[in-house]
Design a protein around this motif. Structure first.
Motif, PDB file in Angstrom:
ATOM      1  N   LEU A 119       0.828  -1.197   0.000  1.00 51.85           N
ATOM      2  CA  LEU A 119       0.000   0.000   0.000  1.00 51.85           C
ATOM      3  C   LEU A 119       0.864   1.249   0.000  1.00 51.85           C
ATOM      4  O   LEU A 119       1.817   1.343   0.780  1.00 51.85           O
ATOM      5  CB  LEU A 119      -0.891   0.034   1.244  1.00 51.85           C
ATOM      6  CG  LEU A 119      -1.907  -1.083   1.366  1.00 51.85           C
ATOM      7  CD1 LEU A 119      -2.610  -1.001   2.708  1.00 51.85           C
ATOM      8  CD2 LEU A 119      -2.913  -1.013   0.238  1.00 51.85           C
ATOM      9  N   SER A 120       0.489   2.188  -0.837  1.00 50.94           N
ATOM     10  CA  SER A 120       1.176   3.475  -0.809  1.00 50.94           C
ATOM     11  C   SER A 120       0.566   4.316   0.301  1.00 50.94           C
ATOM     12  O   SER A 120      -0.517   4.008   0.813  1.00 50.94           O
ATOM     13  CB  SER A 120       1.029   4.187  -2.157  1.00 50.94           C
ATOM     14  OG  SER A 120      -0.303   4.643  -2.324  1.00 50.94           O
ATOM     15  N   SER A 121       1.226   5.381   0.659  1.00 54.36           N
ATOM     16  CA  SER A 121       0.737   6.225   1.755  1.00 54.36           C
ATOM     17  C   SER A 121      -0.548   6.950   1.385  1.00 54.36           C
ATOM     18  O   SER A 121      -1.294   7.361   2.272  1.00 54.36           O
ATOM     19  CB  SER A 121       1.816   7.226   2.175  1.00 54.36           C
ATOM     20  OG  SER A 121       2.135   8.065   1.089  1.00 54.36           O
ATOM     21  N   GLU A 122      -0.838   7.089   0.104  1.00 55.33           N
ATOM     22  CA  GLU A 122      -2.070   7.764  -0.316  1.00 55.33           C
ATOM     23  C   GLU A 122      -3.298   6.875  -0.197  1.00 55.33           C
ATOM     24  O   GLU A 122      -4.429   7.361  -0.200  1.00 55.33           O
ATOM     25  CB  GLU A 122      -1.958   8.239  -1.775  1.00 55.33           C
ATOM     26  CG  GLU A 122      -0.967   9.347  -2.004  1.00 55.33           C
ATOM     27  CD  GLU A 122       0.435   8.818  -2.221  1.00 55.33           C
ATOM     28  OE1 GLU A 122       0.597   7.689  -2.732  1.00 55.33           O
ATOM     29  OE2 GLU A 122       1.389   9.521  -1.854  1.00 55.33           O
ATOM     30  N   GLN A 123      -3.102   5.585  -0.124  1.00 56.54           N
ATOM     31  CA  GLN A 123      -4.234   4.666  -0.071  1.00 56.54           C
ATOM     32  C   GLN A 123      -4.736   4.518   1.362  1.00 56.54           C
ATOM     33  O   GLN A 123      -3.962   4.516   2.309  1.00 56.54           O
ATOM     34  CB  GLN A 123      -3.837   3.308  -0.651  1.00 56.54           C
ATOM     35  CG  GLN A 123      -3.541   3.408  -2.134  1.00 56.54           C
ATOM     36  CD  GLN A 123      -2.908   2.165  -2.695  1.00 56.54           C
ATOM     37  OE1 GLN A 123      -2.011   1.586  -2.097  1.00 56.54           O
ATOM     38  NE2 GLN A 123      -3.372   1.756  -3.863  1.00 56.54           N
ATOM     39  N   THR A 124      -6.047   4.391   1.491  1.00 53.49           N
ATOM     40  CA  THR A 124      -6.665   4.263   2.806  1.00 53.49           C
ATOM     41  C   THR A 124      -7.239   2.864   2.960  1.00 53.49           C
ATOM     42  O   THR A 124      -7.479   2.169   1.970  1.00 53.49           O
ATOM     43  CB  THR A 124      -7.794   5.293   2.984  1.00 53.49           C
ATOM     44  OG1 THR A 124      -8.834   5.025   2.027  1.00 53.49           O
ATOM     45  CG2 THR A 124      -7.276   6.715   2.804  1.00 53.49           C
ATOM     46  N   ILE A 125      -7.492   2.473   4.197  1.00 52.55           N
ATOM     47  CA  ILE A 125      -8.011   1.124   4.417  1.00 52.55           C
ATOM     48  C   ILE A 125      -9.390   0.941   3.789  1.00 52.55           C
ATOM     49  O   ILE A 125      -9.764  -0.172   3.457  1.00 52.55           O
ATOM     50  CB  ILE A 125      -8.033   0.743   5.909  1.00 52.55           C
ATOM     51  CG1 ILE A 125      -8.960   1.639   6.700  1.00 52.55           C
ATOM     52  CG2 ILE A 125      -6.652   0.697   6.484  1.00 52.55           C
ATOM     53  CD1 ILE A 125      -9.331   1.059   8.040  1.00 52.55           C
ATOM     54  N   GLU A 126     -10.127   2.010   3.609  1.00 52.35           N
ATOM     55  CA  GLU A 126     -11.438   1.895   2.970  1.00 52.35           C
ATOM     56  C   GLU A 126     -11.315   1.376   1.541  1.00 52.35           C
ATOM     57  O   GLU A 126     -12.227   0.726   1.038  1.00 52.35           O
ATOM     58  CB  GLU A 126     -12.168   3.246   2.969  1.00 52.35           C
ATOM     59  CG  GLU A 126     -12.648   3.694   4.328  1.00 52.35           C
ATOM     60  CD  GLU A 126     -11.559   4.321   5.214  1.00 52.35           C
ATOM     61  OE1 GLU A 126     -10.446   4.648   4.705  1.00 52.35           O
ATOM     62  OE2 GLU A 126     -11.801   4.455   6.414  1.00 52.35           O
ATOM     63  N   GLN A 127     -10.195   1.614   0.898  1.00 52.75           N
ATOM     64  CA  GLN A 127      -9.986   1.177  -0.476  1.00 52.75           C
ATOM     65  C   GLN A 127      -9.784  -0.338  -0.582  1.00 52.75           C
ATOM     66  O   GLN A 127      -9.938  -0.897  -1.661  1.00 52.75           O
ATOM     67  CB  GLN A 127      -8.797   1.907  -1.088  1.00 52.75           C
ATOM     68  CG  GLN A 127      -9.067   3.383  -1.298  1.00 52.75           C
ATOM     69  CD  GLN A 127      -7.845   4.091  -1.822  1.00 52.75           C
ATOM     70  OE1 GLN A 127      -6.923   4.388  -1.079  1.00 52.75           O
ATOM     71  NE2 GLN A 127      -7.835   4.355  -3.109  1.00 52.75           N
TER      72      GLN A 127
END
Length: 165
Positions: free
Chosen positions: A56-64
């Motif tokens: 996961l990149s830092s821009e991605q959130t767990i909701e994704q």
């Protein structure tokens, strides 16, 4: 190659390896969320066996990835710079809200100074930046002997942990 710590010890040969989106996937590959979203039918055999990881990149959130996170044996969260704290939140949410029990690995710009705090939010594997000292890294896990705040392992604050009766 980054120095990997698991269970407060350095690991020489880790079975997990990150693959680029244009590289073939095999057992113990760590892939991007984008690749999973486009190829999950072909990759499900690795995921079902616990032999697929997610990067996961830092821009991605767990909701994704909330609906698919249990497919992965390891979730590697990238720290593009040591000052980026979003990975801490992602790890804590994975452990507490989503009850993820697999390996959560810190990757990227991971420094010795961060290890104690990363473990408190749920990270259990750490890919240190190449210039970090191995002996000092292992000492970092015991930076504080009795933190005031609770963590993912024990959410009680210090006064509750010390209370008698």
């Amino acid at each position: 190659m980054a120095k990997l710590i698991k269970n407060r010890a350095f690991v020489e040969n880790d079975k997990w390896h990150r693959v680029a989106d244009d590289q073939p996937v095999n057992e113990y590959s760590i892939i991007t969320l984008e690749r999973w979203n486009t190829e999950h039918h072909d990759l499900q055999r690795f995921a079902s066996a616990g032999k697929l990881g997610l990067w996961l990149s830092s821009e991605q959130t767990i909701e994704q990835f909330e609906g698919v996170f249990r497919n992965f044996g390891v979730i590697a969260i990238d720290f593009p710079k040591f000052t980026d704290g979003r990975g801490y939140s992602a790890a804590r949410l994975l452990r507490e809200r989503l009850e993820y029990s697999g390996e959560i690995r810190a990757t990227g710009d991971v420094l010795i100074d961060q290890l104690f705090f990363m473990q408190r939010v749920g990270f259990d594997a750490f890919e240190l930046r190449d210039d970090q000292d191995e002996a000092e890294a292992l000492k970092a896990f015991t930076t504080f002997s009795n933190p005031y705040q609770g963590d993912v392992a024990d959410q009680r604050p210090l006064f509750r942990r010390q209370a008698r009766g």
